[in-house]
Write an enzyme that holds these catalytic residues in place. Structure first.
Site, PDB file in Angstrom:
ATOM      1  CG  HIS A 173      -1.739  -1.397   1.338  1.00 32.91           C
ATOM      2  ND1 HIS A 173      -2.540  -1.538   0.616  1.00 32.91           N
ATOM      3  CD2 HIS A 173      -1.662  -2.290   2.276  1.00 32.91           C
ATOM      4  CE1 HIS A 173      -3.184  -2.767   1.000  1.00 32.91           C
ATOM      5  NE2 HIS A 173      -2.590  -2.991   2.094  1.00 32.91           N
TER       6      HIS A 173
ATOM      7  CD  GLU B  18      -2.931  -3.630   5.249  1.00 31.10           C
ATOM      8  OE1 GLU B  18      -3.879  -2.810   4.791  1.00 31.10           O
ATOM      9  OE2 GLU B  18      -2.659  -4.691   5.011  1.00 31.10           O
TER      10      GLU B  18
ATOM     11  CG  HIS C   9       1.071  -6.450   3.032  1.00 30.30           C
ATOM     12  ND1 HIS C   9       1.330  -5.189   2.711  1.00 30.30           N
ATOM     13  CD2 HIS C   9      -0.323  -6.720   2.855  1.00 30.30           C
ATOM     14  CE1 HIS C   9       0.283  -4.674   2.355  1.00 30.30           C
ATOM     15  NE2 HIS C   9      -0.866  -5.511   2.356  1.00 30.30           N
TER      16      HIS C   9
ATOM     17  NE  ARG D 113      -5.483  -7.826  -6.314  1.00 33.74           N
ATOM     18  CZ  ARG D 113      -6.269  -7.361  -7.102  1.00 33.74           C
ATOM     19  NH1 ARG D 113      -6.283  -7.208  -8.160  1.00 33.74           N
ATOM     20  NH2 ARG D 113      -7.595  -6.921  -6.321  1.00 33.74           N
TER      21      ARG D 113
HETATM   22  O1  LIG Z   1      -5.807  -7.536  -3.696  1.00 33.23           O
HETATM   23  P1  LIG Z   1      -6.387  -8.761  -2.731  1.00 33.23           P
HETATM   24  O2  LIG Z   1      -5.607 -10.114  -2.787  1.00 33.23           O
HETATM   25  O3  LIG Z   1      -7.831  -9.296  -3.033  1.00 33.23           O
HETATM   26  O4  LIG Z   1      -6.264  -8.161  -1.246  1.00 33.23           O
HETATM   27  C1  LIG Z   1      -7.026  -7.152  -0.825  1.00 33.23           C
HETATM   28  C2  LIG Z   1      -6.943  -7.016   0.696  1.00 33.23           C
HETATM   29  O5  LIG Z   1      -5.476  -7.308   1.183  1.00 33.23           O
HETATM   30  C3  LIG Z   1      -5.138  -7.206   2.437  1.00 33.23           C
HETATM   31  O6  LIG Z   1      -3.963  -7.244   2.854  1.00 33.23           O
HETATM   32  C4  LIG Z   1      -5.833  -5.944   3.217  1.00 33.23           C
HETATM   33  O7  LIG Z   1      -4.932  -4.780   2.743  1.00 33.23           O
HETATM   34  C5  LIG Z   1      -7.110  -5.528   2.526  1.00 33.23           C
HETATM   35  O8  LIG Z   1      -7.525  -4.328   3.196  1.00 33.23           O
HETATM   36  C6  LIG Z   1      -7.248  -5.620   1.107  1.00 33.23           C
HETATM   37  O9  LIG Z   1      -8.801  -5.656   1.141  1.00 33.23           O
END
Ligand SMILES: O=P(O)(O)OC[C@H]1O[C@@H](O)[C@@H](O)[C@@H](O)[C@@H]1O
Length: 783
Positions: free
Chosen positions: A560, A577, A635, A655
């Site tokens: 993030h 977070e 993470h 991602r």
């Molecule tokens: O992108 P994906 O894999 O669906 O994960 C998304 C999720 O990841 C987690 O680590 C958190 O940050 C959540 O708040 C987020 O909604």
């Protein structure tokens, strides 16, 4: 299922009943309810949430009409420039999860009959099988004003627009056809996936419009500028006519797309029939919408008469539809009659012009419950107010007091004034304005209250507010939020529940009490920014977001951004977070940070050759563990873990790697490697040393600080029988219960609110203490 109501129509077709400022979907058609309200009522048995797509200028009318349904969940999508049904439906879909079922309906149709229910249920079955179900109506006449569906059994052979349909033409001989009602049921993922293939332009422009639309309260407003690249057209033209996944449901309920005033026959309650006399008339319809005006017709045939307070339309039935052209040809001269009726809708209520002449104007002013006008003053006119219904709280200059039915007030020129309604019933005032200028131009100054946005007025309510979450269905999710916490959601999988959220991508709602069903963000605007505490005053949005996450499979490897990068590139805050492990299967682990310092080239190479997890810091976790994930830290949550996540109010995730997984349509999820590399922290992970500090332990409870950072502080209370928590003036407080049950009570509002595991509560700031009685684990967060 969500109901997407298309309510943006602005036709002149029912003039003088409908006007540009008040189109037909808002007109009362039956027993005092409008077509829009009728549409809501009809679909309540099938749908638990309503998304209403309409023109920006109709926002106050829709909000006013939706007040009839206390605690009904709804959201508005406001279009700055209407582009047809394809855009309206796609913009609505942008706010739904992939696995959600959606029922698209139109706000201005007349529908009757039990068969409606059967058609909807069949449509739902088809939608669950992956089809878009189109509801087609068995024609009862050869109507040239309707669109048609050509079909073979349940298969759709084509969509024909009204202008092109000619029953006598050879192309339709021996074909089965139905009226196209414009109602569709589908699963969002299925429709979006086919739009992606069939009209990438529609998909991409709507997506980018959504990205460029800032978070605002109450509705999502797509400005004209944001919508400018979206193609114009109907969903049939742009998508469905090229789509093999549409199936038709043949239905036989009574259905009418009201095209002009002669179609209103049989739906006569817009008529004040006590004030109509027909003498020696045959096939004459009289719609008398003016109270106490008598309409007399004599010796007429095949005529429709529509009488309103300020305009009358008399036409042969056959040619009634010509009104559109008549308006076009005469608009310039009579614009005010064609475009406006005597009602004017405000966020707080309605103005109705009763009569006026030089030097005076008489209005009926209705103020809705819980609403208030803005404080304002006039330079050219004074006003006399007589309260004729309810109790009005009137401010005159420095003084505010309640005025009851039949009391009157004089508002001199130049005096600040406003009317508020603190009761549960409408307040009605008859206003006589007198002076040199009596038009609305004479409002010389409006004073807005900076601390509470909008025209709501705060009343003394319980400061402990229970919240209902919004759900997400990311592909890695499981079913534990339902089985462990009893979350009510009909998706097959629930990946996340957003428990405390004012974020437009997943707002939580008020679960109980006076504001039940309201979006949490709207509730915040009612109680005003001050109620968030002084630490929040500098922020332009609610600062935190709290979720439960059920990772049945591993989440993507991701990162993030921080505030600076996110605000510049995404119009969002960054995302720091914290994870609290609610439960985990034996051997579960997650990744947080890098094992050792690593340069960006290596990170990029390892994403490409699928070895990124080799360089990540792997942490085995068990129930009760805490991990702080700072912005910039790579993470990934691993499989088998339930987490309570406390984070900044942002939905910004980059991602980097997703195990080359595909969704059920065979599409990989989007990666954001370039942005991720921009923001990645390349240094080795160092554990945050503010986490998990025991602060207090006694026979009633123990208190542990889970984490403390610039954005929030999280505390964990293990409650044995009772604890008192202070909500001071610096910050609101969030309570999320991980285990146990009991009651919560604020000392300044003596009413116990029950709690159980999995539930979340918001308490506004103030000089108060919150008493929690019972047994359980509670995560308390404040800024
Ligand atoms: O992108 P994906 O894999 O669906 O994960 C998304 C999720 O990841 C987690 O680590 C958190 O940050 C959540 O708040 C987020 O909604």
């Amino acid at each position: 299922m969500k109901c997407l109501i298309l309510a943006g129509g602005s036709g002149d077709s029912l003039w003088p009943l409908s006007r540009k400022n008040y189109p037909k979907q808002f007109m009362n058609i039956k027993e005092g309810r409008s077509l829009l309200q009728e549409t809501v009522v009809r679909n309540m048995p099938f749908c638990d949430e309503f998304v209403i797509v309409t023109k920006e200028s109709y926002r106050n009318i829709v909000n006013g009409q939706m007040k009839a349904f206390q605690s009904l969940k709804y959201r508005l999508i406001l279009e700055g420039s209407p582009k047809g049904t394809a855009a309206a439906i796609m913009l609505g879909n942008m706010f739904c999860n992939q696995s959600e079922l959606v029922f698209v309906v139109t706000a201005d149709h007349l529908i009757e009959g039990q068969e409606y229910r059967e058609a909807v249920l069949r449509g739902k079955e088809l939608a669950k099988e992956g089809y878009v179900a189109a509801i087609g109506i068995k024609p009862t006449e050869n109507a040239s004003g309707y669109d048609y569906i050509i079909k073979d059994e349940e298969d759709v052979l084509g969509f024909i627009e009204r202008q092109q349909f000619d029953l006598k033409s050879d192309s339709y001989k021996n074909k089965e056809y139905l009226w196209n009602s414009g109602m569709y049921i589908y699963r969002v993922g299925d429709l979006i996936n086919s739009v992606k293939n069939i009209s990438p332009e529609l998909y991409n422009t709507c997506r980018s419009a959504k990205r460029r639309t800032p978070a605002i309260r109450r509705g999502i407003r797509f400005s004209e500028n944001v919508m400018k690249d979206i193609p114009t057209g109907s969903i049939e033209q742009i998508v469905f006519s090229k789509n093999s996944i549409v199936k038709v449901v043949e239905a036989e309920f009574g259905w009418k797309d009201v095209g002009n005033v002669s179609d209103l026959d049989g739906f006569g309650s817009v008529t004040h029939s006590d004030y109509v006399i027909k003498n020696n008339c045959e096939d004459v319809s009289v719609v008398n919408n003016a109270e106490r005006q008598l309409v007399v017709t004599n010796d007429l045939n095949d005529i429709v008469v529509v009488n309103t307070e300020d305009a009358v339309y008399v036409s042969s039935k056959e040619r009634a539809k010509d009104i559109k052209d008549i308006i076009k040809d005469n608009r310039e001269k009579y614009e005010s009659y064609f475009d406006y009726n005597r009602l004017s809708y405000r966020e707080w209520g309605i103005h109705e012009l009763l009569t006026w002449s030089e030097g005076y104007k008489v209005k009926k002013v209705t103020v809705f419950p819980g609403m208030s006008m803005n404080l304002h003053q006039h330079e050219m006119r004074s006003e006399h107010w007589a309260v004729v219904e309810g109790t009005a709280t009137i401010t005159l200059g420095q003084e505010t007091r309640d005025y009851h039915k039949f009391e009157s007030v004089f508002v001199p020129i130049g005096m600040k004034h406003k009317v508020a309604n603190k009761t549960d019933k409408n307040v009605v005032i008859i206003e006589i304005g007198i002076g040199e200028v009596v038009s609305e131009r004479d409002i010389v100054k409006i004073y807005t209250d900076e601390s509470s946005e909008g025209n709501y007025i705060a009343t003394q309510d319980n400061p402990v507010i229970k919240l209902d979450p919004a759900f997400k269905d990311n592909l890695w999710g499981g079913t534990k939020l339902r089985t462990v916490f009893g979350k009510k959601c009909d998706y097959d999988i629930i990946a996340e529940s957003w428990e405390l959220s004012a974020h437009p991508d997943g707002p939580s709602r008020i679960a109980d009490g006076r504001y039940k069903g309201m979006l949490f963000g709207d509730y915040l605007s009612i109680i005003g920014k001050e109620s968030l505490g002084w630490k929040c005053q500098a922020q332009d949005r609610f600062p935190i977001l709290i979720k439960f996450i059920d990772a049945k499979q591993a989440l993507s490897v991701q990162i993030h951004p921080d505030d600076e990068y996110a605000l510049e590139n995404e119009g969002e805050y960054g995302k720091n977070e914290m994870w609290y492990v609610v439960d985990s299967e034996p051997g579960s682990y997650l990744y947080c940070g890098l094992k050792k310092n690593t340069d960006k080239e290596e990170i990029e190479r390892r994403i490409a050759d699928n070895t990124i997890t080799d360089i990540l810091n792997k942490i085995e976790v068990k129930k009760g563990d805490v991990v702080m994930v700072k912005a910039g830290t790579i993470h990934a949550i691993g499989a088998g873990i339930i987490i309570c996540e406390i984070q900044q109010n942002s939905n910004c995730t980059y991602r980097m790697y997703d195990y080359d997984r595909r969704d059920k349509y065979g599409n990989p999820r989007e990666l954001h490697v370039k942005k991720a590399l921009d923001v990645v922290d390349t240094k080795a992970y160092v554990k945050d040393n503010t986490t998990e500090v025991m602060l207090e332990e006694n026979e009633h409870y123990s208190l542990e600080r889970l984490v403390q950072c610039k954005y929030f502080e999280c505390l964990k209370y293990e409650i044995k029988d009772e604890v008192k928590i202070v909500a001071d003036e610096s910050s609101f407080v969030s309570l999320v219960f991980i285990e146990g049950s009991g009651t919560i009570e604020a000392d300044d509002y003596k009413q116990e609110v029950p709690f159980k595991a999995g539930e979340s509560f918001f308490v506004s700031s103030g000089k108060r203490s919150i008493n929690i009685k019972g047994k359980g684990t509670c995560i308390v967060t404040h800024v």
